[in-house]
Design an enzyme around this catalytic site. Structure first.
Site, PDB file in Angstrom:
ATOM      1  N   ARG B 322      86.834  19.293  80.912  1.00  0.00           N
ATOM      2  CA  ARG B 322      86.948  17.839  80.895  1.00  0.00           C
ATOM      3  C   ARG B 322      87.535  17.344  79.574  1.00  0.00           C
ATOM      4  O   ARG B 322      88.230  16.322  79.542  1.00  0.00           O
ATOM      5  CB  ARG B 322      85.603  17.168  81.196  1.00  0.00           C
ATOM      6  CG  ARG B 322      85.731  15.685  81.503  1.00  0.00           C
ATOM      7  CD  ARG B 322      84.453  15.078  82.056  1.00  0.00           C
ATOM      8  NE  ARG B 322      84.354  15.145  83.503  1.00  0.00           N
ATOM      9  CZ  ARG B 322      84.844  14.218  84.348  1.00  0.00           C
ATOM     10  NH1 ARG B 322      85.449  13.131  83.891  1.00  0.00           N
ATOM     11  NH2 ARG B 322      84.723  14.370  85.640  1.00  0.00           N
ATOM     12  N   ARG B 354      76.845  12.409  78.483  1.00  0.00           N
ATOM     13  CA  ARG B 354      77.668  11.238  78.825  1.00  0.00           C
ATOM     14  C   ARG B 354      79.121  11.360  78.340  1.00  0.00           C
ATOM     15  O   ARG B 354      79.394  11.205  77.147  1.00  0.00           O
ATOM     16  CB  ARG B 354      77.027   9.998  78.206  1.00  0.00           C
ATOM     17  CG  ARG B 354      77.374   8.686  78.868  1.00  0.00           C
ATOM     18  CD  ARG B 354      76.564   7.575  78.230  1.00  0.00           C
ATOM     19  NE  ARG B 354      76.538   6.369  79.042  1.00  0.00           N
ATOM     20  CZ  ARG B 354      75.734   5.328  78.800  1.00  0.00           C
ATOM     21  NH1 ARG B 354      74.915   5.345  77.769  1.00  0.00           N
ATOM     22  NH2 ARG B 354      75.764   4.281  79.574  1.00  0.00           N
ATOM     23  N   GLU B 725      79.671   6.749  82.409  1.00  0.00           N
ATOM     24  CA  GLU B 725      80.230   7.375  81.221  1.00  0.00           C
ATOM     25  C   GLU B 725      81.375   6.616  80.556  1.00  0.00           C
ATOM     26  O   GLU B 725      81.455   6.583  79.326  1.00  0.00           O
ATOM     27  CB  GLU B 725      80.721   8.791  81.577  1.00  0.00           C
ATOM     28  CG  GLU B 725      79.618   9.746  81.944  1.00  0.00           C
ATOM     29  CD  GLU B 725      80.154  10.986  82.643  1.00  0.00           C
ATOM     30  OE1 GLU B 725      80.627  10.865  83.784  1.00  0.00           O
ATOM     31  OE2 GLU B 725      80.110  12.069  82.039  1.00  0.00           O
TER      32      GLU B 725
END
Lengths: 487, 782
Positions: B322, B354, B725
Site C-alpha cells: 500500500r 490507519r 483512513e
C-alpha cells in the site's frame, strides 16, 4: 486513632477498614462497588480516562476537584465525597448537562475516554469562574482522546463554562455539606491491610512523631509520584503516611518580603498566589502536568522527590527560594539549591519532612521568567526547563540566577552563564556569550526527551530569549495565545 | 437518537442524517461495556504474560518451577503446553504464541501465568530463571538495509522506463527521507476474556477488529475446529488498525488457560506492556531520484522504500504494497520504478495502522514535490497542480490502473479559493521577512486514497437481519465498532431499506457465531462492505414481505411501497409491525443473511498490475503553522479541509472521522516519537513519554467541510465513500507547512533537513543547519 476511612459515594457513607492502603481509588471503584464507568487508560495519571471528582468543604461551599483515580490511594477519600460518572445523571436517568452536550455534539467516538472527559467537564461546570484564569483548554489538558480530535469536546466545554444552571449537585450542596460534616476527619487515622500500615495524622506534631518513628515510610501528599511506584514499579510500601490532613502544611502567606507556601499546598492553590507575585512563572505552572495532577500534587512533593526534571525547583531556585525542614521538634531552613545534592540524593535526613517554601519578592528592577521545552504543550515532562532571574542596576546586570532542569543530575544553576552577564550591559555580544557559556555549565544526557546536543542548544536559546526579552526586544512566544485558544 | 422529530414523511435515522453514535448515551454515563467491564465469573483467573528482556537471544534455559510455586498461581503455560500450533500470526506462520528457544525482540511473549489475582501473576512471572545467550540485534532500517536483512523478497512496480527517462530529464534530484512510526494508543488496551464451555468449546470476548482471525488463531492453538470457538465483542475502546492482527496472541493465551484449567481467564494489558508487546506503524526510509522538466512536470522517478517490519511478517507485505500504491499520491508519474524492501529487525512486529502504509508512501511524494518546487523557485502548489492525474494517457498509475474518478483538481481549486491560499502565502512571506525569531509556514497537500483491501478476496462481507413479529429488528453484521460509528451507519441503511425509525433496530455484538468468515474491519471498508451486506439481507426480507402482501391482498408488486413506518398495499396503508405480524402468521421467513463482494477488482501481485481499488477517496488540506526559531516549538494555527466522502451516509460521523484522522495524522508527524534504546528497549511506552495530541494541539482555527460535489461514481452503498483512513493523510500538509516555515530561515533557498516527526528538537536542529549553512538534506540539483 480512627481506623476507618469514611467517605461518601452514591449518596451513602461508606466505611473502609482493614483495606489495603496501597489500593488505588480506581481499583476500589472497579472492585466491590462495580463502578466500571471509570476506566484505566494508563495507570499513571497521564490520560485522564480514570478522572473522578472529589468534593470537600472549602470556604463555606463545596470544592470539586477532578483527580486521577488511577494513582490516588483509598486513604485520600477520608472525609470527602467521591463522585464518578455513574453519579451524574439524575435518579430518573436524565443526563447531566455536560453529558447531554457530549451526546448532542458527537463528543464521543470509541467512548473509552468519555467518562473521564465528562468528569473534567463536570469539574469545569462546578469550577469557580473567577478562579479559573486559564480556560477550558486548561480544564481538559489532562484528558487524552484519540478519536475525535477534540473539536466536539471543546464545544461541550464552552457550553459547560458559559451556562451553569443549577444541577442536582448544586441543589443538594447544603445537604451534602451536612453529610460531610458527619464524617469530618477528627484526629488521626490509622489502618492496615495487605500487610501495609497507613497513617493519616491530623497535625504537624503527630506527623513529625510518625515520620521519626517510621523513617522508611512513604510520605504521600498528592500521590502523583508515589502512586506510580505502586502502579508502574509494582512496589509495595510497608508504611504509608498521608499528609493531606495536616493543616499546618497547607498555609499560604504573602507579605512585602515574599511568599511562604506550606509544603502540602496543592499546585492548583499555589498557582494563583505564585502567578500573582511571579508572573513569569504563570505559564510554567499552567503547563505543569494537568489540572487533575495539580489538584493533588504539592509544591513540597515536587521538591522532595528530588527529580532532575521537576519543573518547580528551577523556577524557585532562580528566585532564591528556601525550604524549611523539620525533624521531630527541630526545624531548619536552607537554600533550595543546596537541598539537591546529587542524583536521587537530597539534604533531607531520615524522618525529616519539608514543611514550607519561602520565596523572596521581586523588585521592580527584577526580570524573571520560566521557559519549558517539551514535545507537547499540554502535560509533558520537560526536556529542558529554564528559569531566569536578573536584577538590573542602571544599564547593567547587578545580579543573576539562571537555573535549569533537565540539564544535569539535579536542578542546577548555570554559574558560567551568570558570570557572563553579571556586571555587564545586555548587548548582543553579552547575550551570545551567556548562551554559549552553558557548554561550560552543563553536560546533559541524551534520552527519549532529547539529545545532549538539543538540550544544550535549546537551553542556550531560551536563555538568549530571556535576555533579549529583558532588553525589551520583541521575541514572540508561539504559545502566548494558546491558553485562551479555545475560549 | 437524532435531532429530527418523527413525521409521516421521514424516518428517524435514515441515511444521510446526522444520527448520533448509537452508544453515545452509554458512553457518557459510563454504562458502555468494554471487555474489562463484563462481569466475569467469580473464579476467573487473571493472566499475565512474561516477556523477553532481550532483543535477540537464544534461550539456553527457562526454569518456570519458581513461577509455578508462587502464591496464587494456578497454571503456567509455555511453548510446550500448546496442543496445536504455536502460532498466532495473521498470514505467514511466524508469530509464536510463546517463544520457543529463541527470542527476536525485547517484549516478545515467553509464557503465561494464570493466578487468582493479577498482582500474584505478575509477581510470579518475575521469578522465572532465564538464561539468555545474546545474538547480534538489528534495530533500525539502516542496519537492516546494510545487512540486506529482509523478511520476504523485495518487490518492484514499474511504469514506462524510468532509467532512460531520468537520464533524459532536464532536471534531476535525489534525496532521502525518514518518516517515523506511530503507536496506536487506543485508549482501551488489549483485553480478552475466555469462558470454557462444554465439549471443549470456548467463548472468547476480545477487543478486536478481526474476530474471525482471533477465532482462527484460538482454534489453531487449541487444535480444535473453528466451530468450537466463538469470538464476540460489542465495541472496542479504539482500534486504528492496532487491533487487526495483534489481539490474537492475547485471546489465544486466555483461551489456552481456560481450556487447561476449566476456569474463565482474563487478560487486560497495562499500558506499558501493551505498548511494548504490540506492533506499531512502520517507520520508513525512502530514497528518491526524480527527473522533471523546467515547468516542474515529473518525467521519471525511482523510489526505494525500506520499511521496518520488525521480527515477523505480520501484515507487512500488504502494508508495504500500500505504501507503493500511494507513492504517486495524486500525481501522474510517467516513468516510475518503485522498489520496496521489508526489513527484518529485532523490534516488535509492526502492523496495520490507519492508512496501512499509504501515508508513508504519500508523504514521500509530497516531499518530492516540495523538492522540485524549491529547485525551480516555484510555489509547491503550482507544481502539485501541474502533476495531477489527468485524461488518458495521464491517468495511469504505476500499477497500471486507470484513475477514472479523479476529482482532486476540483477539490483543490475550491480549497485554494476558500482558504485564501494565495494571499496568505504572500502575507506569510512578508511576515517572515520581518520576523527573525518567529516564522510561519503554509502548505496545501492533496490526498488520493485507494479503497478496497488490496488482497482481493478479503473484499467480502456478511450480515444477518431478523425481524421479530412486533416489527423490531435485530441487526448483525461482520463489522466491528471501534468508535467510528459503523453500527450507526449500518442501522441507518437498514432503517432506510425498511423505512422504519432507527430506534426500532437493535444493533448487536459482533460474533463469529452469527456471521462467519469475516474480514477485518479495516481498510476503511466497514460501511462499504457491511452496509451492502445488511442492505442485501434487508432487501431479501422486504421482497418476501412484498410477495406475501401481493398474494394476500391480491395486488401487483408495484402496488406495494415501504413508506415511513408503514407499508402501502394497494389503497391501504398498513403499519410496518402489523404487516410483519401478518407475514409471521402466514409463515413467512423474517430472517435473512446478506452477502456482498466488491466488484471489478483484481490485482496480480507478481506483475504488480491490475485494479486493486474499486475507487479512490479524495481530499485536500491547507495548514498554517508557527515555529519558534529559538526552540523549535511549533503549532498549527489554522487548517482548512475539504474532503470527499461521496454522498455521506452520516455527515456528523464523517466529519468526526475527518477531524479525528487529521489530528491523529498531525500527531504522527509532530509530537509522536517512538524511541528505542541501544538494547532494543522501547523507552516511550506510556503517555508520560509518548505524546499523542492533547486538546491544546488542535489548530486554533479549524475549518473542515465535506466536499459538496462528492458522489461515488461506483455503485457503493448509497454512493457514499469510505472515510476511516483517508483524512489522516490530510495532516501531511502540517509537515510540509513546517518545512516551509523552517525554509524561511534559509531564505527559501534550501529544503530543510527535516524528517518526520517534526518534534521541537528536529525542527530546531533543521533550523540550526540552515543557519550554519550546512548542505541541505537532499542531493544537489544536477
Amino acid at each position: 486513632m480512627r481506623d476507618t476511612v469514611r467517605f461518601i459515594l452514591g449518596g451513602e457513607i461508606r466505611e473502609l477498614s482493614a483495606v489495603d492502603p496501597a489500593m488505588t481509588v480506581l481499583q476500589y471503584l472497579r472492585g466491590e462497588p462495580a463502578r466500571c464507568g471509570t476506566k484505566e487508560g494508563c495507570a499513571e495519571g497521564d490520560c485522564g480516562a480514570c478522572s473522578v471528582v472529589l468534593a470537600e468543604p472549602a470556604n463555606g461551599a463545596l470544592r470539586y476537584s477532578v483527580v486521577n483515580a488511577c494513582i490516588q490511594l483509598v486513604g485520600v477519600l477520608d472525609g470527602k465525597q467521591l463522585i464518578t460518572v455513574e453519579d451524574l445523571s439524575g435518579a430518573d436517568g436524565a443526563l447531566h448537562p455536560v453529558q447531554r452536550a457530549m451526546v448532542e455534539k458527537h463528543g464521543s467516538q470509541c467512548g473509552f475516554c468519555t467518562p473521564g472527559i465528562v468528569m473534567s467537564l463536570f469539574g469545569l461546570y462546578h469550577a469557580d469562574p473567577s478562579g479559573d484564569q486559564t480556560g477550558i483548554a486548561d480544564a481538559l489538558a489532562g484528558n487524552l482522546c484519540r478519536c475525535t480530535g477534540y473539536g466536539p469536546i471543546i464545544e461541550c466545554a464552552r457550553e459547560a463554562d458559559a451556562a451553569r444552571p443549577a444541577d442536582q449537585f448544586s441543589r443538594g450542596e447544603a445537604a451534602m455539606r451536612k453529610m460531610l460534616e458527619r464524617i469530618r476527619p477528627a484526629g488521626g487515622l490509622s489502618f492496615e491491610g495487605a500487610s501495609t500500615r497507613c497513617f493519616a495524622p491530623a497535625g504537624l506534631d503527630e506527623l513529625c512523631a510518625l515520620a521519626s518513628a517510621h523513617p522508611d515510610a512513604w510520605l504521600v501528599a498528592g500521590s502523583s509520584d508515589v502512586g506510580l511506584w505502586i502502579t508502574k514499579q509494582h512496589r509495595r510500601p510497608e508504611t504509608l503516611i498521608h499528609l493531606g490532613n495536616v493543616a499546618e502544611l497547607k498555609t499560604l502567606e504573602a507579605d512585602a518580603e515574599g511568599v511562604e507556601i506550606g509544603a502540602g499546598v496543592t499546585l492548583t492553590r499555589a498557582h494563583e498566589m505564585l502567578a500573582r507575585h511571579f508572573p513569569g512563572m504563570d505559564q510554567l505552572i499552567r503547563r505543569f502536568a494537568s489540572r487533575q495532577i495539580r489538584n493533588v500534587a504539592t509544591l513540597g512533593g515536587n521538591i522532595a522527590n528530588g527529580s532532575p526534571i521537576g519543573d518547580m525547583p528551577p523556577a524557585l531556585i532562580a528566585l532564591d527560594a528556601s525550604v524549611t525542614l523539620r525533624r521531630g521538634g527541630n526545624s531548619r531552613t536552607i537554600s533550595l539549591q543546596d537541598f539537591f545534592i546529587g542524583y536521587g540524593r537530597q539534604d533531607r535526613k531520615p524522618g525529616e519532612i519539608i514543611t514550607s517554601i519561602r520565596v523572596p519578592a521581586l523588585k521592580k528592577s527584577d526580570r524573571y521568567r520560566c521557559y519549558k521545552l517539551s514535545k507537547r504543550f499540554d502535560q509533558d515532562i520537560s526536556s529542558v526547563c529554564g528559569a531566569f532571574w536578573l536584577r538590573l542596576e542602571g544599564g547593567t546586570v547587578g545580579d543573576a540566577r539562571f537555573a535549569f532542569g533537565g540539564m544535569a543530575a539535579v536542578p542546577k544553576r548555570a554559574s558560567a552563564a551568570e558570570e557572563a552577564v553579571i556586571g555587564a550591559k545586555l548587548d548582543g555580544g553579552v547575550i551570545e556569550r551567556a548562551g554559549g557559556a552553558l557548554g561550560a555549565d552543563f553536560s546533559p544526557l541524551s534520552d527519549l526527551r532529547g539529545t545532549d546536543r538539543y538540550r544544550l542548544r535549546a537551553a542556550g536559546n531560551i536563555l538568549r530569549k530571556f535576555l533579549l526579552q529583558a532588553t525589551g526586544a520583541k521575541v514572540a512566544d508561539i504559545y502566548a495565545e494558546r491558553g485562551a485558544a479555545h475560549v | 437518537m437524532s435531532d429530527a422529530a418523527p413525521t409521516r414523511d421521514t424516518v428517524v435515522g435514515a441515511v444521510r442524517s446526522s444520527l448520533r453514535h448509537d452508544s453515545a448515551q452509554l458512553h457518557v454515563t459510563g454504562q458502555a461495556r468494554y471487555i474489562d467491564d463484563i462481569p466475569a465469573p467469580a473464579d476467573c483467573l487473571h493472566v499475565f504474560i512474561a516477556t523477553s528482556a532481550r532483543a535477540h537471544a537464544i534461550i539456553r534455559s527457562l526454569d518456570l518451577a519458581p513461577v509455578r510455586g508462587a502464591p496464587g498461581v494456578v497454571c503456567v503455560l509455555g511453548a510446550d503446553d500448546i496442543p496445536g500450533a504455536n502460532d498466532v500470526s495473521p498470514v505467514a506462520g511466524d508469530d509464536p504464541l510463546f517463544a520457543d528457544g529463541k527470542v527476536e525482540f525485547l517484549g516478545q511473549s515467553l509464557f503465561a501465568v494464570a493466578a487468582e489475582t493479577l498482582p500474584q501473576a505478575r509477581r510470579a512471572a518475575a521469578l522465572a530463571v532465564i538464561d539468555y545467550k545474546d545474538l547480534d540485534a538489528v534495530l533500525s532500517v539502516d542496519e537492516a538495509m546494510a545487512k540486506k536483512q529482509f523478511l520476504m523478497p523485495s518487490r518492484q512496480m514499474r511504469l514506462g522506463d524510468s532509467a532512460r527517462a531520468l537520464k533524459a530529464a532536464a532536471n534531476r534530484l535525489k534525496g532521502r527521507f525518514y518518516v517515523g512510526g506511530q503507536e496506536h494508543f487506543y485508549l482501551e488496551g488489549m483485553a480478552s476474556l475466555a469462558l470454557p464451555l462444554e465439549d471443549g468449546d470456548v467463548h472468547v470476548y476480545c477487543s478486536s477488529q478481526h474476530p474471525s482471525e482471533v477465532q482462527h488463531n484460538v482454534a489453531r492453538v487449541l487444535d480444535v475446529p473453528l466451530n468450537s470457538v466463538t469470538v464476540e465483542l460489542r465495541r472496542m475502546g479504539g482500534g486504528f488498525g492496532g487491533k487487526e492482527s495483534q489481539p490474537a496472541l492475547f485471546a489465544a493465551a486466555v483461551a489456552l488457560v481456560a481450556r487447561t484449567t476449566g476456569r474463565a481467564a482474563k487478560i487486560c494489558l497495562d499500558r506499558d506492556d501493551d505498548m511494548t508487546m504490540t506492533g506499531k506503524r512502520h517507520d520508513f526510509r525512502i530514497d528518491y531520484d526524480v527527473g522533471f522538466d523546467d515547468e516542474g512536470r515529473i518525467e521519471a522517478i525511482d523510489y526505494v522504500l525500506a520499511a521496518r517490519c520488525g521480527y515477523s511478517a505480520d501484515l507487512s507485505a500488504a502494508i508495504v504494497d500500500r505504501a507503493m500504491f500511494h507513492a504517486d499520491n495524486c500525481y501522474y508519474l510517467k516513468n516510475a520504478t518503485i522498489t520496496a524492501h521489508c526489513c527484518k529487525t529485532n523490534t516488535v512486529s509492526n502492523t496495520a495502522f490507519r492508512g496501512f502504509g499509504g501515508p508513508q508512501g504519500m508523504i514521500a511524494m509530497e516531499r518530492v514535490i516540495d523538492e522540485i518546487a524549491m529547485a525551480l523557485g516555484r510555489d509547491p502548489l503550482d507544481i502539485r497542480k501541474r502533476n495531477f492525474y489527468g485524461r488518458s494517457p495521464r491517468d495511469v498509475t504505476p500499477y497500471h490502473m486507470s484513475v477514472e474518478d479523479n476529482v482532486i483538481g476540483e477539490i483543490v481549486e475550491q480549497l485554494e479559493a476558500s482558504s485564501d491560499y494565495a494571499r496568505r502565502r504572500e502575507d506569510i512571506r512578508a511576515y517572515n521577512a520581518a520576523s527573525p525569531y518567529h516564522k510561519k509556514g503554509l502548505a496545501l497537500t492533496p490526498v488520493k486514497f485507494g479503497i478496497s483491501f488490496t488482497t482481493s478476496h478479503l473484499n467480502q462481507a456478511g450480515a444477518l437481519v431478523h425481524v421479530y413479529k412486533d416489527g423490531s429488528v435485530h441487526l448483525n453484521h461482520g463489522g466491528t465498532e471501534m468508535g467510528q460509528g459503523l453500527f450507526s451507519k449500518i442501522a441507518q441503511v437498514v432503517a432506510e431499506e425498511f423505512q422504519i425509525d432507527v430506534d426500532n433496530i437493535k444493533i448487536t455484538s459482533t460474533t463469529t457465531g452469527k456471521v462467519p468468515n469475516t474480514s477485518a474491519t479495516a481498510a476503511s471498508s466497514g460501511s462499504d462492505l457491511n452496509g451492502m451486506a445488511a442492505r442485501a439481507a434487508a432487501r431479501t426480507i422486504k421482497e418476501r414481505l412484498i410477495g406475501f402482501a401481493c398474494e394476500k391482498y391480491n395486488v401487483k408488486k408495484s402496488d406495494v411501497a415501504f413508506l415511513p413506518n408503514r407499508v402501502r398495499v394497494g389503497n391501504q396503508e398498513i403499519p410496518f409491525p402489523d404487516l410483519v405480524n401478518e407475514g409471521y402468521m402466514a409463515r413467512i421467513s423474517l430472517s435473512s443473511t446478506g452477502f456482498y463482494r466488491t466488484p471489478k477488482i483484481h490485482y496480480d501481485r507478481e506483475k504488480a498490475q491490475g485494479r486493486p481499488f474499486y475507487y479512490f477517496a479524495y481530499g485536500a488540506a491547507v495548514s498554517e503553522v508557527s515555529v519558534d526559531v529559538l526552540t523549535g516549538e511549533n503549532r498549527v494555527t489554522r487548517v482548512d479541509i475539504l474532503h470527499d466522502v461521496g454522498q455521506s451516509l452520516n455527515p456528523a460521523l464523517d466529519l468526526g472521522q475527518i477531524e479525528g484522522g487529521f489530528i491523529q495524522g498531525m500527531g504522527w508527524l509532530t509530537t509522536e516519537e517512538l524511541h528505542w534504546d541501544g538494547e532494543g528497549r522501547l523507552t516511550t511506552h506510556a503517555p508520560s513519554t509518548y505524546k499523542i495530541p492533547a486538546l491544546s494541539d488542535r489548530p486554533l482555527d479549524y475549518r473542515a467541510a465535506i466536499w459538496p460535489g462528492g458522489k461515488n461514481r461506483e455503485a457503493t452503498i448509497y454512493r457514499s465513500k469510505a472515510v476511516g483512513e483517508p483524512p489522516l493523510m490530510l495532516a501531511i500538509s502540517v509537515f510540509n507547512a513546517l518545512c516551509d516555515a523552517v525554509a524561511s530561515v534559509g531564505d527559501y533557498k534550501k529544503l530543510p533537513d527535516l524528517h518526520a516527526p517534526a518534534t521541537p528538537e528536529h525542527v530546531l536542529m533543521a533550523i540550526t543547519k540552515l543557519q550554519n549553512g550546512d548542505a541541505a538534506r537532499s542531493g544537489s540539483r544536477s
